[in-house]
Design an enzyme around this catalytic site. Structure first.
Site, PDB file in Angstrom:
ATOM      1  N   LYS A  21      84.401  21.229  54.212  1.00  0.00           N
ATOM      2  CA  LYS A  21      83.285  20.276  54.296  1.00  0.00           C
ATOM      3  C   LYS A  21      82.508  20.666  55.560  1.00  0.00           C
ATOM      4  O   LYS A  21      82.910  20.351  56.666  1.00  0.00           O
ATOM      5  CB  LYS A  21      83.823  18.845  54.401  1.00  0.00           C
ATOM      6  CG  LYS A  21      82.878  17.758  53.929  1.00  0.00           C
ATOM      7  CD  LYS A  21      81.533  17.705  54.605  1.00  0.00           C
ATOM      8  CE  LYS A  21      81.591  17.052  55.960  1.00  0.00           C
ATOM      9  NZ  LYS A  21      80.256  17.100  56.651  1.00  0.00           N
ATOM     10  N   CYS A  65      80.683  24.161  72.754  1.00  0.00           N
ATOM     11  CA  CYS A  65      81.772  23.291  73.225  1.00  0.00           C
ATOM     12  C   CYS A  65      82.449  23.873  74.455  1.00  0.00           C
ATOM     13  O   CYS A  65      82.937  23.142  75.305  1.00  0.00           O
ATOM     14  CB  CYS A  65      82.771  23.092  72.114  1.00  0.00           C
ATOM     15  SG  CYS A  65      83.195  24.623  71.311  1.00  0.00           S
ATOM     16  N   GLY A  68      79.647  13.237  56.847  1.00  0.00           N
ATOM     17  CA  GLY A  68      80.941  13.114  57.520  1.00  0.00           C
ATOM     18  C   GLY A  68      81.717  11.867  57.131  1.00  0.00           C
ATOM     19  O   GLY A  68      82.853  11.964  56.658  1.00  0.00           O
ATOM     20  N   PRO A  69      81.105  10.692  57.302  1.00  0.00           N
ATOM     21  CA  PRO A  69      81.873   9.463  57.020  1.00  0.00           C
ATOM     22  C   PRO A  69      82.169   9.263  55.535  1.00  0.00           C
ATOM     23  O   PRO A  69      82.935   8.366  55.185  1.00  0.00           O
ATOM     24  CB  PRO A  69      80.949   8.339  57.533  1.00  0.00           C
ATOM     25  CG  PRO A  69      79.978   9.016  58.443  1.00  0.00           C
ATOM     26  CD  PRO A  69      79.801  10.409  57.933  1.00  0.00           C
ATOM     27  N   GLU A  75      80.626  15.132  77.960  1.00  0.00           N
ATOM     28  CA  GLU A  75      80.003  16.292  77.343  1.00  0.00           C
ATOM     29  C   GLU A  75      78.575  15.940  76.927  1.00  0.00           C
ATOM     30  O   GLU A  75      78.356  14.982  76.197  1.00  0.00           O
ATOM     31  CB  GLU A  75      80.816  16.693  76.112  1.00  0.00           C
ATOM     32  CG  GLU A  75      80.277  17.930  75.460  1.00  0.00           C
ATOM     33  CD  GLU A  75      81.134  18.371  74.295  1.00  0.00           C
ATOM     34  OE1 GLU A  75      81.325  17.579  73.374  1.00  0.00           O
ATOM     35  OE2 GLU A  75      81.602  19.518  74.323  1.00  0.00           O
ATOM     36  N   GLY A  88      78.406  17.381  52.199  1.00  0.00           N
ATOM     37  CA  GLY A  88      78.318  15.919  52.192  1.00  0.00           C
ATOM     38  C   GLY A  88      78.328  15.342  53.585  1.00  0.00           C
ATOM     39  O   GLY A  88      78.439  16.071  54.581  1.00  0.00           O
ATOM     40  N   GLY A 132      83.593  13.887  54.405  1.00  0.00           N
ATOM     41  CA  GLY A 132      84.533  14.296  55.455  1.00  0.00           C
ATOM     42  C   GLY A 132      85.733  13.369  55.496  1.00  0.00           C
ATOM     43  O   GLY A 132      86.883  13.812  55.512  1.00  0.00           O
ATOM     44  N   GLU A 187      89.791  21.016  67.199  1.00  0.00           N
ATOM     45  CA  GLU A 187      89.027  21.733  68.225  1.00  0.00           C
ATOM     46  C   GLU A 187      87.903  20.790  68.627  1.00  0.00           C
ATOM     47  O   GLU A 187      86.972  20.576  67.847  1.00  0.00           O
ATOM     48  CB  GLU A 187      88.437  23.037  67.656  1.00  0.00           C
ATOM     49  CG  GLU A 187      89.465  24.040  67.194  1.00  0.00           C
ATOM     50  CD  GLU A 187      90.185  24.726  68.340  1.00  0.00           C
ATOM     51  OE1 GLU A 187      89.747  24.583  69.498  1.00  0.00           O
ATOM     52  OE2 GLU A 187      91.195  25.384  68.081  1.00  0.00           O
TER      53      GLU A 187
HETATM   54  P1  NAD Z   1      80.956  15.444  64.655  1.00  0.00           P
HETATM   55  O1  NAD Z   1      82.344  15.164  65.066  1.00  0.00           O
HETATM   56  O2  NAD Z   1      80.044  14.299  64.445  1.00  0.00           O
HETATM   57  O3  NAD Z   1      80.913  16.265  63.283  1.00  0.00           O
HETATM   58  C1  NAD Z   1      81.725  17.369  63.025  1.00  0.00           C
HETATM   59  C2  NAD Z   1      82.074  17.385  61.551  1.00  0.00           C
HETATM   60  O4  NAD Z   1      82.821  16.216  61.244  1.00  0.00           O
HETATM   61  C3  NAD Z   1      80.866  17.386  60.613  1.00  0.00           C
HETATM   62  O5  NAD Z   1      81.149  18.172  59.480  1.00  0.00           O
HETATM   63  C4  NAD Z   1      80.768  15.930  60.208  1.00  0.00           C
HETATM   64  O6  NAD Z   1      80.152  15.746  58.963  1.00  0.00           O
HETATM   65  C5  NAD Z   1      82.218  15.531  60.162  1.00  0.00           C
HETATM   66  N1  NAD Z   1      82.470  14.101  60.315  1.00  0.00           N
HETATM   67  C6  NAD Z   1      81.720  13.161  60.959  1.00  0.00           C
HETATM   68  N2  NAD Z   1      82.281  11.952  60.850  1.00  0.00           N
HETATM   69  C7  NAD Z   1      83.408  12.114  60.124  1.00  0.00           C
HETATM   70  C8  NAD Z   1      84.429  11.225  59.682  1.00  0.00           C
HETATM   71  N3  NAD Z   1      84.395   9.906  59.953  1.00  0.00           N
HETATM   72  N4  NAD Z   1      85.462  11.730  58.967  1.00  0.00           N
HETATM   73  C9  NAD Z   1      85.519  13.044  58.686  1.00  0.00           C
HETATM   74  N5  NAD Z   1      84.583  13.926  59.067  1.00  0.00           N
HETATM   75  C10 NAD Z   1      83.544  13.472  59.783  1.00  0.00           C
HETATM   76  O7  NAD Z   1      80.448  16.446  65.724  1.00  0.00           O
HETATM   77  P2  NAD Z   1      79.040  17.128  65.825  1.00  0.00           P
HETATM   78  O8  NAD Z   1      78.146  16.206  66.560  1.00  0.00           O
HETATM   79  O9  NAD Z   1      78.608  17.607  64.500  1.00  0.00           O
HETATM   80  O10 NAD Z   1      79.414  18.416  66.702  1.00  0.00           O
HETATM   81  C11 NAD Z   1      79.337  18.426  68.070  1.00  0.00           C
HETATM   82  C12 NAD Z   1      80.701  18.196  68.704  1.00  0.00           C
HETATM   83  O11 NAD Z   1      81.649  19.164  68.267  1.00  0.00           O
HETATM   84  C13 NAD Z   1      80.663  18.338  70.192  1.00  0.00           C
HETATM   85  O12 NAD Z   1      81.351  17.265  70.792  1.00  0.00           O
HETATM   86  C14 NAD Z   1      81.401  19.650  70.466  1.00  0.00           C
HETATM   87  O13 NAD Z   1      82.017  19.788  71.680  1.00  0.00           O
HETATM   88  C15 NAD Z   1      82.362  19.704  69.374  1.00  0.00           C
HETATM   89  N6  NAD Z   1      82.712  21.095  69.094  1.00  0.00           N
HETATM   90  C16 NAD Z   1      83.933  21.575  69.447  1.00  0.00           C
HETATM   91  C17 NAD Z   1      84.272  22.898  69.221  1.00  0.00           C
HETATM   92  C18 NAD Z   1      85.596  23.472  69.581  1.00  0.00           C
HETATM   93  O14 NAD Z   1      85.937  24.537  69.111  1.00  0.00           O
HETATM   94  N7  NAD Z   1      86.381  22.841  70.390  1.00  0.00           N
HETATM   95  C19 NAD Z   1      83.375  23.723  68.594  1.00  0.00           C
HETATM   96  C20 NAD Z   1      82.146  23.199  68.240  1.00  0.00           C
HETATM   97  C21 NAD Z   1      81.834  21.886  68.484  1.00  0.00           C
END
Ligand code: NAD
Length: 472
Positions: free
Chosen positions: A170, A279, A203-204, A379, A201, A207, A245
Site C-alpha cells: 500500500k 527521515c 492510509g486510514p 521532526e 488507497g 493502510g 522505519e
Molecule cells: P504517514 O505515516 O502519514 O504515511 C506513511 C504511510 O502510512 C502512507 O502510505 C499512508 O497512507 C499510511 N498511513 C497513514 N495512516 C495510516 C493508518 N492509520 N494505518 C495504516 N497506514 C496509514 O507519513 P508521511 O507523512 O506520509 O511520511 C513522512 C514521515 O515518514 C516522516 O515522519 C518521516 O520521517 C517518515 N519516514 C521515515 C523513514 C525511515 O526510513 N525511517 C523513511 C521515510 C519517511
C-alpha cells in the site's frame, strides 16, 4: 500521465471494489497528473488472499530462480530509469537531477544487491546436531511513504521476494504512480501471479485494513512515528512481526579541529536535499562555542545557493514540498522557532519570491537553537536547519543523544579515530564519519522511537526470514 484504474492483484490489473479515487497532483504547480483508485478493505482482502495462495509456490522456488526474477526486475528498472525519474519529479516535486541520481538510481542499486544476495545467501546451516533452516516469514504487508517513493518500496519488496515471501503493498497516496510503474516492472520480470500485489488507497482506509488484516505475517511500515505506533499496537495484538522505519532528528556533530567549511557545506546539502523531506537528514548541526559564529555565517552563505524553482529546470536545487499540508506544517515550525527565540539567519516562513503556485518553502537556517526548543526536538520534514552550540564533547554527546529519535547522524573530526569513538557513543542507527558515503548494503534503521528492525543488505533480508531447527 498515464495511470492504471485498477489494482495489481494476482498477476493482473483488476477493477477496484469501490468507486473512490485519489487525485495525484504536481506539487510544483497544482495541476492534476492522474487519478488512481482508492482501495478499501475488500481490495486489501483480495490482495492478501492472492499473496497467501502464491506463498507455498514462491517459498519453494529455488533461491537461484528468485534471484533470476530480481535480476530481470533490476534490468527493467534500469531500462525505465528516466521514466522513473520523471514520474517521481512529477508527483513528488524533487528536482529532476536528484530524481535521476537518487530516486531512480538507488532502488536499482538496492535491487541489484538483493538479486546477488538471493543467489549467494545461505538459507541453511549446520549447528552441532541441528540443521537450521531460514524460511520466509510468510505474507508481508508493506506500507510506504512518499518521500523516497520507489526506494522505500524496493527496500521492502526486494528482500521480501528474495526471502521467498509474498506481499501486498500500500504506497503513499501522494506518490502512487511510481508504485504502479514498479508493479508493471514486477509483472514484466516474470514474478509469478500473486507474489507481489498492489493496492492504492488512503492510509486510514486501505493502510489500516492491511495493518489489521489477520492473514498478514509481517507488517513492514515506513512513515511517521504517530502512525507507526498504531501499526505496532495492531501488530502486537495479532502477534505479528512488525518492522517500523520512522522519523528522525539526526545530529551532525562537528568536533573541534574538524574542517569546518567542509562539514557545514555537506551538512547544509544534506538537509536541503529533497526539500528536507528525508527521515535521516542531519537537521541539527552541533558546533563548538569557539567556532559557532563562523559556522552560522558559513551555513547562511551555503543556504543562499539553494535556489528554489521548477523541478524540471536544471538550475533548481530545491523543489516544492509534496503537498499543501506539508508546507503548512513546515512553515508552522519556522514560526514556532522564531517565537521560541531562535535567530533566523536564512529563509523564513513566507513563500519564496515568484512562487505563487506550488508548495514551496524557503531554505531556512536557525542559529541560537537550544536543545529544549521545539525545532531542536521535533521532526520538521522540510528544508530547515537548526544550529546548536556545545561547550565540550561530553556536552555535544548529551545534545546529540537528547531526543526521542535515533535514526542517523554524522561526525566530523581531523582524527578519524576520535570521530569513530564519538560515533560509538551515539544512540543512533547510522553515522557517517567525515562525509562517508551512502552504502546500500549497510543496515539502515532506528534506535529509540526511530523504529524497530533494519532495512537493506543482509540485515534487511533477515527481517523477512524465520528460523526452524531440525535436530538430527
Ligand atoms: P504517514 O505515516 O502519514 O504515511 C506513511 C504511510 O502510512 C502512507 O502510505 C499512508 O497512507 C499510511 N498511513 C497513514 N495512516 C495510516 C493508518 N492509520 N494505518 C495504516 N497506514 C496509514 O507519513 P508521511 O507523512 O506520509 O511520511 C513522512 C514521515 O515518514 C516522516 O515522519 C518521516 O520521517 C517518515 N519516514 C521515515 C523513514 C525511515 O526510513 N525511517 C523513511 C521515510 C519517511
Amino acid at each position: 500521465m498515464k495511470a492504471h484504474d485498477g489494482m495489481y492483484i494476482d498477476g493482473a490489473w483488476r477493477p477496484a471494489a469501490g468507486t473512490g479515487t485519489i487525485e495525484v497532483t504536481n506539487p510544483a504547480d497544482g495541476t492534476l497528473l492522474a487519478t488512481v483508485p482508492a482501495g478499501g478493505p475488500e481490495d486489501v482482502a483480495a490482495a492478501v488472499r492472492a499473496a497467501r495462495a502464491a506463498l507455498p509456490g514462491w517459498a519453494a522456488t529455488p533461491p537461484a530462480e528468485r534471484a533470476a526474477r530480481l535480476d530481470a526486475l533490476r534490468r527493467i528498472l534500469t531500462d525505465r530509469r528516466e521514466e522513473i525519474a520523471r514520474t517521481v519529479t512529477a508527483e513528488l516535486g524533487s528536482p529532476l537531477t536528484l530524481s535521476q541520481k537518487v530516486h531512480a538510481a538507488v532502488p536499482i542499486a538496492v535491487c541489484t544487491g538483493y538479486a546477488e544476495l538471493a543467489a549467494a545467501y545461505s538459507f541453511e546451516e549446520r549447528l552441532g546436531n541441528s540443521l537450521v533452516l531460514r524460511e520466509p516469514v510468510g505474507v508481508v504487508g508493506a506500507i510506504t511513504p512518499w518521500n523516497y517513493p520507489l526506494h522505500q518500496i524496493v527496500a521492502k519488496a526486494a528482500p521480501a521476494l528474495a526471502a521467498g515471501c509474498t506481499m501486498v503493498l500500500k504506497p503513499a497516496e501522494d506518490t502512487p504512480l511510481v508504485a504502479q510503474l514498479f508493479a508493471e516492472a514486477v509483472d514484466e520480470a516474470g514474478v509469478p501471479a500473486g507474489v507481489f500485489n498492489l493496492v492504492t488507497g488512503l492510509g486510514p482506509v486501505a493502510g489500516q485494513a492491511l495493518a489489521e488484516h489477520e492473514d498478514i505475517d509481517l507488517l513492514s511500515f515506513t512513515g511517521s512515528t504517530a502512525v507507526g505506533r498504531r501499526i505496532g499496537a495492531a501488530a502486537a495484538s495479532g502477534v505479528k512481526r512488525v518492522a517500523l522505519e520512522l522519523g528522525g532528528k539526526s545530529a551532525n556533530v562537528v568536533l573541534p579541529g574538524a574542517d569546518l567549511a567542509k562539514a557545514v557545506k555537506a551538512g547544509v546539502a544534506n538537509v536541503m536535499s529533497n526539500s528536507g523531506q528525508t527521515c535521516s537528514a542531519w537537521t541539527r548541526m552541533l558546533v563548538d562555542s569557539e567556532r559557532y559564529e563562523e559556522a552560522v555565517r558559513l551555513a547562511a552563505e551555503a543556504t543562499a545557493k539553494y535556489t528554489t524553482g521548477d523541478p524540471l529546470d536544471e538550475a533548481t536545487r530545491v523543489g516544492p514540498l509534496v503537498n499543501a499540508a506539508q508546507r503548512e506544517r513546515v512553515t508552522g515550525y519556522i514560526e514556532r522557532g522564531r517565537e521560541e527565540g531562535a535567530r533566523l539567519v536564512a529563509g523564513g516562513a513566507e513563500p519564496p519570491e515568484g512562487a505563487e503556485r506550488g508548495h514551496y518553502v524557503r531554505p531556512t537556517v536557525f542559529a541560537d537553537v537550544t536543545p529544549g526548543m521545539t525545532i531542536a526536538q521535533e521532526e520538521i520534514f522540510g528544508p530547515v536547519l537548526s544550529l546548536l552550540k556545545y561547550e565540550d564533547t561530553e556536552d555535544a554527546l548529551r545534545i546529540a543523544n537528547g531526543t526521542v529519535y535515533g535514526l542517523a547522524g554524522a561526525v566530523w573530526s581531523e582524527d578519524e579515530e576520535e570521530a569513530v569513538a564519538f560515533a560509538r557513543r551515539m544512540e543512533t542507527g547510522q553515522v557517517d564519519i567525515n562525509g562517508g558515503r551512502f552504502n546500500p548494503l549497510a543496515p539502515f534503521g532506528g534506535y529509540k522511537q526511530s523504529g524497530v528492525g533494519r532495512e537493506l543488505g543482509v540485515h534487511g533480508l533477515e527481517e523477512y526470514l524465520q528460523t526452524k531447527s531440525l535436530q538430527l
